[in-house]
Design a protein around this motif. Structure first.
Motif, PDB file in Angstrom:
ATOM      1  N   UNK A   1       0.889  -1.236   0.044  1.00 25.40           N
ATOM      2  CA  UNK A   1      -0.103  -0.155  -0.041  1.00 25.40           C
ATOM      3  C   UNK A   1       0.896   1.145   0.052  1.00 25.40           C
ATOM      4  N   UNK A   2       0.558   2.461  -0.452  1.00 18.96           N
ATOM      5  CA  UNK A   2       1.219   3.690  -0.563  1.00 18.96           C
ATOM      6  C   UNK A   2       0.337   4.824  -0.728  1.00 18.96           C
ATOM      7  N   UNK A   3       0.361   5.826  -0.084  1.00 16.09           N
ATOM      8  CA  UNK A   3      -0.427   6.959  -0.317  1.00 16.09           C
ATOM      9  C   UNK A   3      -0.352   7.459  -1.780  1.00 16.09           C
ATOM     10  N   UNK A   4      -1.245   7.927  -1.924  1.00 14.87           N
ATOM     11  CA  UNK A   4      -1.473   8.914  -3.618  1.00 14.87           C
ATOM     12  C   UNK A   4      -1.145   7.836  -4.723  1.00 14.87           C
ATOM     13  N   UNK A   5      -1.476   6.397  -4.529  1.00 13.37           N
ATOM     14  CA  UNK A   5      -0.982   5.619  -5.451  1.00 13.37           C
ATOM     15  C   UNK A   5      -1.807   5.680  -6.848  1.00 13.37           C
ATOM     16  N   UNK A   6      -2.801   6.395  -6.778  1.00  8.44           N
ATOM     17  CA  UNK A   6      -3.398   6.816  -8.140  1.00  8.44           C
ATOM     18  C   UNK A   6      -2.572   7.605  -8.932  1.00  8.44           C
ATOM     19  N   UNK A   7      -1.704   8.277  -8.801  1.00  6.23           N
ATOM     20  CA  UNK A   7      -0.958   9.471  -9.396  1.00  6.23           C
ATOM     21  C   UNK A   7      -0.182   8.341 -10.405  1.00  6.23           C
ATOM     22  N   UNK A   8      -0.067   9.004 -11.650  1.00  3.44           N
ATOM     23  CA  UNK A   8       0.909   8.413 -12.678  1.00  3.44           C
ATOM     24  C   UNK A   8       2.351   8.825 -12.057  1.00  3.44           C
ATOM     25  N   UNK A   9       3.419   8.093 -12.698  1.00  3.47           N
ATOM     26  CA  UNK A   9       4.629   8.410 -12.215  1.00  3.47           C
ATOM     27  C   UNK A   9       5.119  10.072 -12.769  1.00  3.47           C
ATOM     28  N   UNK A  10       4.493  10.228 -14.014  1.00  2.67           N
ATOM     29  CA  UNK A  10       4.831  11.886 -14.407  1.00  2.67           C
ATOM     30  C   UNK A  10       4.154  12.842 -13.285  1.00  2.67           C
ATOM     31  N   UNK A  11       3.077  12.362 -13.023  1.00  2.92           N
ATOM     32  CA  UNK A  11       2.310  13.279 -11.944  1.00  2.92           C
ATOM     33  C   UNK A  11       3.030  13.294 -10.490  1.00  2.92           C
ATOM     34  N   UNK A  12       3.333  12.223 -10.083  1.00  2.00           N
ATOM     35  CA  UNK A  12       4.183  11.994  -8.986  1.00  2.00           C
ATOM     36  C   UNK A  12       5.473  12.741  -8.880  1.00  2.00           C
ATOM     37  N   UNK A  13       6.207  12.773  -9.893  1.00  2.29           N
ATOM     38  CA  UNK A  13       7.363  13.674 -10.050  1.00  2.29           C
ATOM     39  C   UNK A  13       7.085  14.969  -9.999  1.00  2.29           C
ATOM     40  N   UNK A  14       6.141  15.308 -10.666  1.00  2.55           N
ATOM     41  CA  UNK A  14       5.891  16.727 -10.733  1.00  2.55           C
ATOM     42  C   UNK A  14       5.403  17.397  -9.194  1.00  2.55           C
ATOM     43  N   UNK A  15       4.692  16.525  -8.588  1.00  2.00           N
ATOM     44  CA  UNK A  15       4.379  17.049  -7.193  1.00  2.00           C
ATOM     45  C   UNK A  15       5.105  16.760  -6.012  1.00  2.00           C
ATOM     46  N   UNK A  16       5.866  15.928  -6.140  1.00  2.00           N
ATOM     47  CA  UNK A  16       6.736  15.332  -4.974  1.00  2.00           C
ATOM     48  C   UNK A  16       8.159  15.375  -5.133  1.00  2.00           C
TER      49      UNK A  16
END
Length: 402
Positions: A1-16
């Motif tokens: 399990x992981x928080x915000x696992x619905x984000x794409x890799x691109x979205x995750x890299x942009x946000x985090x």
């Protein structure tokens, strides 16, 4: 399990700047205590529990509470237990057949109504107990509370060595806790029990709805629990006793009861500026959506929870998931201050200017805060400097409503 696992890799890299880490119910206790987060209550009578979990019906949900107590009528208890076991059996079969991996499953908790029910569920679930992270223990008092943790300790001592630890999550919500004349004595007695079984205590939860009922109160959607004087005073004492850093517990915030707004009476508490600063015109639109569809008071209350050292919140509607989780993300500024404080804790410095040149970081007074920020950052992640919790809400908004 992981928080915000619905984000794409691109979205995750942009946000985090630093993304949330993976975990499961065998992870370390401190990590799991923070990971409980926004815990969604669900009646144990729900006939689609297994399907909802397997299909990830509720986007981003990481903690389910399967409720055998207040959500179940007194005449439904036997049926609710049987239904819950049936649902967990379906889930367990899928796990055994490798149709789902344990790391994909949310943390599952069962809220029980008595020590007898807890022992019965452990016995009837048997090897399926590996699905369960812990038991929510409502109306926790010293007498019944001791029995609860004795039973949890017995299970942990007898279980298979490879099975995850089973935790107890006491809910403080009785008259003896809220009434001033009995509060301190009662809380001290509870703390003595929890200190004895600390390795099995995942977090301490506050039951503000039951507290409020003892005074015939119910907060309106325009108020937070911190605006209700007797509840606020009691929460202050709970935090004072269980939040001390010499022996801290993760304390979870009380439930927010509203999931839709009618006509507003007071001016919305949710300021426009964070939305505009984060997203401009889109931010103004998003703010309007959240004021209309959600309850802006929830955001205000979670902010107050955080300021008082509370992590996580009981929720009763899926629309609360993203709100609560996003608010617990760590900002880049918080993270860098925390890292600097810990890194410089070598006796050579006492105080130094923040890298953001807007505050002084005192190592000794701020060290405990820094350690909590680092712990929270592992579960909720660290946002890039230009990002804001509202950016996460925007991403979720697009998936759900567009």
């Amino acid at each position: 399990m992981r928080y915000f696992n619905y984000l794409s890799l691109e979205e995750e890299q942009e946000l985090f700047y630093s993304a949330p880490i993976h975990y499961n119910n065998s992870s370390q206790q401190e990590l799991l205590a923070y990971a409980v987060g926004a815990a969604l209550y669900c009646p144990a009578t729900r006939p689609t529990i297994a399907r909802d979990i397997l299909t990830e019906r509720h986007q981003g949900l990481t903690s389910w509470v399967l409720d055998l107590e207040d959500a179940v009528g007194d005449q439904q208890v036997e049926m609710a237990e049987a239904s819950l076991i049936q649902q967990l059996t379906q889930l367990y079969v899928q796990l055994q057949q490798e149709q789902v991996h344990r790391d994909q499953l949310p943390l599952l908790f069962i809220r029980v109504r008595s020590i007898g029910q807890l022992e019965r569920m452990i016995d009837q679930l048997g090897e399926m107990m590996i699905l369960i992270t812990g038991f929510m223990l409502p109306k926790f008092d010293p007498e019944q509370g001791l029995q609860y943790f004795q039973a949890i300790a017995r299970y942990n001592q007898e279980k298979d060595l490879n099975a995850p630890i089973l935790y107890g999550l006491p809910i403080l919500e009785t008259a003896a806790v809220i009434y001033r004349e009995t509060r301190v004595e009662h809380l001290l007695a509870i703390k003595k029990i929890l200190d004895t079984y600390k390795s099995y205590v995942l977090n301490v939860r506050i039951g503000a709805t039951d507290f409020s009922s003892l005074f015939g109160l119910r907060r309106s959607p325009d108020m937070t629990i911190y605006d209700i004087a007797p509840i606020r005073d009691c929460m202050s004492d709970i935090i004072n006793l269980f939040g001390r850093m010499d022996s801290p517990y993760v304390i979870s915030g009380p439930v927010w009861e509203y999931f839709a707004n009618g006509e507003r009476v007071l001016k919305p508490m949710l300021r426009q500026s964070p939305f505009e600063e984060a997203l401009g015109d889109d931010g103004r639109k998003l703010r309007k959506e959240y004021i209309n569809r959600h309850v802006d008071g929830l955001i205000r209350e979670v902010i107050m929870d955080k300021e008082n050292g509370i992590v996580g919140k009981t929720i009763i509607h899926p629309t609360h998931i993203g709100l609560v989780q996003s608010l617990y993300t760590v900002t880049r500024e918080e993270f860098e201050d925390a890292e600097s404080i810990i890194r410089n804790n070598n006796g050579e410095l006492g105080v130094f200017k923040s890298g953001y040149a807007n505050k002084m970081n005192e190592i000794k007074p701020h060290l405990n805060w820094a350690q909590k920020i680092i712990a929270r950052s592992q579960i909720y992640g660290v946002l890039h400097e230009q990002q804001h919790f509202i950016s996460l809400l925007s991403e979720q908004e697009q998936r759900i409503y567009v």
